[in-house]
Design an enzyme around this catalytic site. Sequence first.
Site: not given
Ligand code: PNS
Length: 165
Positions: A18, A42, A92, A130
């Site tokens: 990150h 999550k 990645r 992670s």
């Molecule tokens: O590190 P991650 O878990 O891959 O990140 C995912 C994240 C947090 C970027 C995604 O779940 C997110 O944007 N969540 C906020 C809610 C949202 O907008 N969801 C729709 C995404 S199209």
Amino acid sequence: MKRTAIYPGTFDPFTNGHLDVLERALTIFERVVVVIAENSQKSTLFDVAERQAMIETVTASLKGTSVEVLHAGLLAEYAHSKGVAAIVRGVRQVKDFEYEFQMSLLNRHLNPEVTTVFLMPNVKYTYVASSIIREVAMLGGDVSKFVHPFVLEMLQKKFEAQKPH
Ligand code: PNS
């Protein structure tokens, strides 16, 4: 013109992968706000305050970075409310791309002003996630190459506290 971008994620925990993506983003954007999504569907090992503390510590010497929390709602709306034009995401491997592609197009549908920028971390972080860091740390494996010493300490404390006495 350099602008502000947001770098969203769950960051449970924030890894050197990150950090690598964030440092790359800072070569393109003037400001990069790390956004911890609380509602990322999550269940997490570290709560939001712990993740915020770890990211602030790890990025303390980086100019142009700050940490914010998205407590609820859509990232696309958050980007709109902040007037941000770019979302940074690390990719990645090819397998990451399917999910990232879907999210970026949905975010663009929800907020046409926002563009997702994909950055590849250094190849040495290709297999760092992670989830795997949490698992290896929980089982007592050495993850010191993949996380900042402060994060390592937080992982050790967390798993120490969770051990049955
Ligand atoms: O590190 P991650 O878990 O891959 O990140 C995912 C994240 C947090 C970027 C995604 O779940 C997110 O944007 N969540 C906020 C809610 C949202 O907008 N969801 C729709 C995404 S199209």
